[in-house]
Enzyme design. Structure first.
Site, PDB file in Angstrom:
ATOM      1  N   TYR A 132      53.343   1.627  -2.451  1.00 54.17           N
ATOM      2  CA  TYR A 132      53.917   2.173  -1.226  1.00 54.17           C
ATOM      3  C   TYR A 132      53.580   3.665  -1.170  1.00 54.17           C
ATOM      4  O   TYR A 132      53.219   4.274  -2.173  1.00 54.17           O
ATOM      5  CB  TYR A 132      55.446   2.006  -1.221  1.00 54.17           C
ATOM      6  CG  TYR A 132      55.919   0.580  -1.234  1.00 54.17           C
ATOM      7  CD1 TYR A 132      55.861  -0.208  -0.082  1.00 54.17           C
ATOM      8  CD2 TYR A 132      56.437   0.004  -2.401  1.00 54.17           C
ATOM      9  CE1 TYR A 132      56.305  -1.515  -0.087  1.00 54.17           C
ATOM     10  CE2 TYR A 132      56.892  -1.301  -2.419  1.00 54.17           C
ATOM     11  CZ  TYR A 132      56.817  -2.063  -1.259  1.00 54.17           C
ATOM     12  OH  TYR A 132      57.256  -3.361  -1.261  1.00 54.17           O
ATOM     13  N   HIS A 280      55.388  -8.342   7.345  1.00 53.66           N
ATOM     14  CA  HIS A 280      56.221  -8.327   6.134  1.00 53.66           C
ATOM     15  C   HIS A 280      57.121  -9.555   6.066  1.00 53.66           C
ATOM     16  O   HIS A 280      58.295  -9.476   5.687  1.00 53.66           O
ATOM     17  CB  HIS A 280      57.052  -7.045   6.062  1.00 53.66           C
ATOM     18  CG  HIS A 280      57.231  -6.536   4.663  1.00 53.66           C
ATOM     19  ND1 HIS A 280      56.587  -5.427   4.184  1.00 53.66           N
ATOM     20  CD2 HIS A 280      57.977  -6.997   3.630  1.00 53.66           C
ATOM     21  CE1 HIS A 280      56.935  -5.214   2.924  1.00 53.66           C
ATOM     22  NE2 HIS A 280      57.771  -6.170   2.560  1.00 53.66           N
ATOM     23  N   ARG A 315      53.059 -22.489   5.224  1.00 50.59           N
ATOM     24  CA  ARG A 315      53.927 -23.457   4.556  1.00 50.59           C
ATOM     25  C   ARG A 315      53.185 -24.716   4.129  1.00 50.59           C
ATOM     26  O   ARG A 315      53.732 -25.579   3.462  1.00 50.59           O
ATOM     27  CB  ARG A 315      55.090 -23.860   5.480  1.00 50.59           C
ATOM     28  CG  ARG A 315      56.027 -22.713   5.853  1.00 50.59           C
ATOM     29  CD  ARG A 315      56.801 -22.222   4.652  1.00 50.59           C
ATOM     30  NE  ARG A 315      57.741 -21.166   5.010  1.00 50.59           N
ATOM     31  CZ  ARG A 315      57.458 -19.867   4.987  1.00 50.59           C
ATOM     32  NH1 ARG A 315      56.243 -19.471   4.610  1.00 50.59           N
ATOM     33  NH2 ARG A 315      58.378 -18.970   5.314  1.00 50.59           N
TER      34      ARG A 315
END
Length: 390
Positions: A132, A280, A315
């Site tokens: 970050y 995110h 998924r």
């Protein structure tokens, strides 16, 4: 293959088992999301709006799923996205690294991770270190130096975060550190999940909520919440700052969180190797469209200039194929492998990746392709308005 005691046939089954196996607060932390959960839900639901255009003859007997991401050859176009403090299992990020290595793919190690980068790279040499914009420039370069010395193959800079963590359904109560007082407070949850408790008891360690990769090797890292507070207090980066950080790393560099074509262009201009189309995982600015909705315009704008990864909502293997057909070079997954980890440790991570591999292979077979490199927009039925103007 139907689910058994030692195998789950779908990511959905991994999620169900994770929910039954870990304490409630831990499971809710894995689910996460922000505000009303609009983006969280759309990330996965958007894939169901896309259809396939399969063939019925001249299909390929064998299919090649391998590709290269950030210079690393991987056996399928899926890598494990970096996620912070993986206290769902005693092995943490090392277990994720092992599971991914068993499936022949790479992982991203969060700078908020709970295991030292040296141990993670030893378990899987296809490791990318995520950072970050946090702290001073000297501290940032020191982290890159440590990652370089440890053998990290690339850097991931995450920028898709606005510190919007309130949730309409309530956020789980999570401790800053585990001590006797905290253990007693969480005892009812933990005792309700004896398998999780036994795994940690057998390891001889309590869940580690520190961040060892933010400091020089061997030093005690801050707690997750301490590191998060420092991140919040660091002024956000400019494009010049991003260009500076890029210059500090002479290898592959991925910018994570791109959602607009103009930002994708700027990323190319500052010299990144790859971008991740991401919101995110729905944990950022709620009402941002699903990552798959943002992908086509970005791929049209910078495809071929940088590698493009999609992160959000995957998924099943067919979701991976849809993303590749619309312009991604590979995808990143977060919750699916964490659910696998919570359900069965590193074996569960490997299980999730193999479930995705099977789904990718089946979709390629039906579409009549011998390789993921043959996928394109003609394989997909995209409804009008799908991209919502992105």
């Amino acid at each position: 293959m139907a689910s058994t005691k030692d195998w789950f046939e779908s990511v959905a089954e991994a999620q169900r088992r994770a929910k039954k196996r870990v304490p409630k607060s831990v499971y809710l932390a894995l689910l996460a999301g922000s505000e009303a959960g609009v983006t969280l839900d759309d990330n996965s639901a958007a894939f169901a709006e896309l259809g396939f255009r399969p063939h019925i003859a001249d299909l390929c007997a064998t299919r090649d799923l391998s590709t290269t991401v950030l210079g690393q050859q991987i056996s399928l176009p899926v890598i494990c996205s970096p996620t912070g403090v993986q206290a769902v299992d005693p092995t943490g990020e090392v277990g994720v690294a092992r599971g991914a290595a068993q499936s022949g793919t790479a992982i991203g190690l969060s700078s908020f991770g709970s295991k030292p980068i040296e141990e993670v790279v030893a378990a899987n040499d296809k490791t990318f270190f995520q950072v970050y914009w946090l702290g001073s420039k000297d501290a940032m370069t020191a982290r890159l130096d440590r990652a370089r010395e440890a053998g990290a193959k690339g850097i991931i800079l995450t920028l898709d975060w606005v510190f919007a963590t309130a949730r309409d359904w309530g956020s789980p109560a999570l401790p800053e550190r585990i001590d006797v007082k905290t253990a007693l407070g969480f005892a009812p949850q933990v005792l309700a999940r004896p398998g999780w408790l036994w795994r940690f008891a057998r390891s001889g360690h309590l869940p580690d909520l520190s961040t060892p990769n933010l400091v020089p090797r061997g030093e005690q890292g801050p707690t997750f919440f301490g590191a998060y507070g420092e991140w919040m207090g660091t002024p956000p980066p400019t494009w010049d700052d991003i260009a500076w950080l890029r210059q500090q790393w002479d290898g592959p560099f991925l910018l994570k969180g791109v959602g607009r074509p103009d930002d994708a262009k700027r990323a190319v201009d500052v010299g990144v190797s790859a971008i991740s189309v991401s919101n995110h995982g729905g944990n950022n600015l709620d009402s941002t469209p699903a990552a798959i909705r943002m992908l086509p315009s970005i791929a049209k704008t910078v495809g071929g200039q940088v590698e493009i990864l999609l992160d959000g909502g995957i998924r099943r293997g067919s979701d991976v194929v849809k993303a590749l057909a619309l312009g991604a070079d590979a995808v990143m997954i977060g919750r699916p492998y964490l659910w696998g980890m919570a359900a069965a440790g590193d074996r569960g991570v490997h299980n999730v990746l193999e479930v995705l591999r099977q789904g990718i292979d089946s979709a390629l077979y039906g579409l009549g392709h011998a390789s993921i490199n043959e996928l394109g927009p003609d394989d997909i039925v995209v409804p009008d308005g799908f991209t919502r103007g992105m």
